[in-house]
Scaffold this active site. Structure first.
Site, short mmCIF file in Angstrom:
data_model
loop_
_atom_site.label_atom_id
_atom_site.label_comp_id
_atom_site.label_asym_id
_atom_site.label_seq_id
_atom_site.Cartn_x
_atom_site.Cartn_y
_atom_site.Cartn_z
N HIS A 178 0.85 -1.21 0.00
CA HIS A 178 0.00 0.00 0.00
C HIS A 178 0.88 1.25 0.00
O HIS A 178 0.58 2.23 -0.69
CB HIS A 178 -0.89 0.03 1.25
CG HIS A 178 -1.83 -1.12 1.37
ND1 HIS A 178 -1.72 -2.09 2.33
CD2 HIS A 178 -2.92 -1.45 0.63
CE1 HIS A 178 -2.69 -2.97 2.20
NE2 HIS A 178 -3.43 -2.62 1.17
N GLN A 221 -17.69 -7.51 -0.57
CA GLN A 221 -16.81 -8.34 -1.38
C GLN A 221 -16.38 -9.63 -0.68
O GLN A 221 -15.55 -10.37 -1.18
CB GLN A 221 -15.59 -7.55 -1.85
CG GLN A 221 -14.60 -7.14 -0.78
CD GLN A 221 -13.55 -6.18 -1.33
OE1 GLN A 221 -13.82 -5.01 -1.57
NE2 GLN A 221 -12.34 -6.68 -1.55
N GLY A 250 -2.88 -2.51 -6.75
CA GLY A 250 -1.66 -3.33 -6.80
C GLY A 250 -1.79 -4.51 -7.76
O GLY A 250 -2.84 -5.17 -7.84
N GLN A 251 -0.69 -4.78 -8.45
CA GLN A 251 -0.65 -5.87 -9.45
C GLN A 251 -0.88 -7.25 -8.82
O GLN A 251 -1.28 -8.18 -9.50
CB GLN A 251 0.71 -5.82 -10.17
CG GLN A 251 1.05 -6.98 -11.07
CD GLN A 251 0.12 -7.08 -12.27
OE1 GLN A 251 -0.50 -6.09 -12.68
NE2 GLN A 251 0.01 -8.27 -12.84
N LYS A 252 -0.65 -7.39 -7.50
CA LYS A 252 -0.88 -8.71 -6.90
C LYS A 252 -2.32 -9.15 -7.15
O LYS A 252 -2.60 -10.31 -7.38
CB LYS A 252 -0.60 -8.70 -5.39
CG LYS A 252 -0.61 -10.13 -4.84
CD LYS A 252 -0.57 -10.19 -3.36
CE LYS A 252 -1.84 -9.77 -2.73
NZ LYS A 252 -2.87 -10.82 -2.64
N ASP A 253 -3.24 -8.16 -7.13
CA ASP A 253 -4.65 -8.47 -7.42
C ASP A 253 -4.89 -8.22 -8.91
O ASP A 253 -5.64 -7.32 -9.31
CB ASP A 253 -5.56 -7.58 -6.57
CG ASP A 253 -5.30 -7.79 -5.09
OD1 ASP A 253 -5.25 -8.95 -4.66
OD2 ASP A 253 -5.11 -6.79 -4.36
N SER A 285 0.58 -9.44 1.58
CA SER A 285 -0.88 -9.52 1.63
C SER A 285 -1.28 -9.45 3.09
O SER A 285 -0.58 -9.99 3.96
CB SER A 285 -1.34 -10.86 1.04
OG SER A 285 -2.66 -11.16 1.47
N SER A 286 -2.41 -8.80 3.34
CA SER A 286 -2.89 -8.74 4.73
C SER A 286 -3.16 -10.14 5.26
O SER A 286 -3.07 -10.39 6.45
CB SER A 286 -4.16 -7.91 4.81
OG SER A 286 -3.86 -6.60 4.38
#
Ligand code: PAF
Length: 280
Positions: free
Chosen positions: A37, A61, A147-150, A185-186
């Site tokens: 973040h 979500q 973010g590209q992770k998602d 990641s959280s």
């Protein structure tokens, strides 16, 4: 730094900033801020002169048996990080403010969101697009940072912005990783030491896949088989999906022919759901 909880106030303040000629950057988050973040906040500061971070754990979500209640809420730490990183406004609405009891309007993107996480989390993207559209309407940001992770979330939001002519430019920040490769990641904090060790095989498998592609293997069945093989060596890992897809449409690709292709992975590490991806 200003903290805003009311949706009406957020809309008014953002409108004043816009009329004052400011470029607004929005970083939508669910809090529990980590280096991923913070790198988006940094990019937002470079591109815009007012940075707004939204912190809202969006119930829409999460599926009925998912981790909405357990999702880490670290308000004080998040606020401190925003302050230290030069954020101008933190938008922190309550669930009731965003989704009053009689809320009944949802936005569904029907193609990009229909595969991968859209299959294993059927209502997830509808919740994401609905909350993002609300945030875009409230803030009217010039730039919005994800973010590209998602990767699939980024593609779904880009498609929604294009389809509906939403006046914001979507910027995607690279995945930030731990030194050993685990994507931030959280949900990593749910992992025990042993689960974390197994989770490392995700980034290792993706890197191995990239090596195969770089060595000339373009057939995606072969690449997917290798990733599944590496993941299935780990006792705690159950594969949800491994796919090689086009980065915009998220539709499966048979042969890698451009740098627009991603390998995407979702797994359970015991009861912790993790996703990651790599661009070829
Ligand atoms: O990526 C997230 O943290 C969330 O999906 C988002 C974009 C903030 C929407 O709730």
């Amino acid at each position: 730094m200003q903290v805003i909880e009311s949706v009406e106030e957020m809309q008014t303040v953002a409108m004043q900033l816009r009329f004052g000629g400011h470029l607004i950057g929005l970083v939508p988050t669910m809090g529990n801020l980590h280096e991923g973040h913070l790198s988006l906040i940094k990019q937002a500061k470079e591109k815009s002169d007012k940075v707004i971070v939204s912190i809202f754990v969006n119930p829409k979500q999460f599926g009925p048996n998912e981790d909405f209640d357990e999702y880490p809420r670290t308000w004080k730490e998040d606020l401190k990080k925003c302050e230290e990183n030069g954020v101008d406004i933190v938008f922190h609405p309550s669930v009731e403010a965003m989704f009053p009891k009689d809320f009944s309007s949802y936005l569904t993107e029907e193609v990009v969101s229909s595969v991968m996480c859209g299959v294993s989390r059927p209502s997830h993207f509808k919740g994401v697009t609905t909350v993002c559209l609300k945030l875009f309407n409230l803030v009217r940001p010039d730039f919005s940072f994800f973010g590209q992770k998602d990767a699939q979330q980024c593609a779904v939001i880009k498609k929604m912005v294009r389809d509906l002519n939403i006046p914001t430019e979507i910027k995607v920040g690279e995945t930030v990783r731990e030194p050993d490769g685990l994507a931030l990641s959280s949900r990593n904090q749910y992992l025990s030491k042993l689960q974390r060790e197994d989770a490392l095989s995700i980034s290792k498998a993706l890197l191995k896949a990239k090596e195969l592609v770089d060595s000339g293997i373009k057939n995606t069945d072969r690449i997917i088989a290798e990733i599944i093989h590496l993941l299935s060596q780990k006792r705690r890992i159950r594969v949800i999906y491994v796919q090689v897809v086009d980065k915009d449409s998220m539709q499966a690709v048979k042969t890698i022919s451009s740098n627009q292709t991603l390998a995407c992975v979702a797994v359970w590490v015991d009861d912790v759901r993790l996703i990651d991806n790599i661009v070829f």
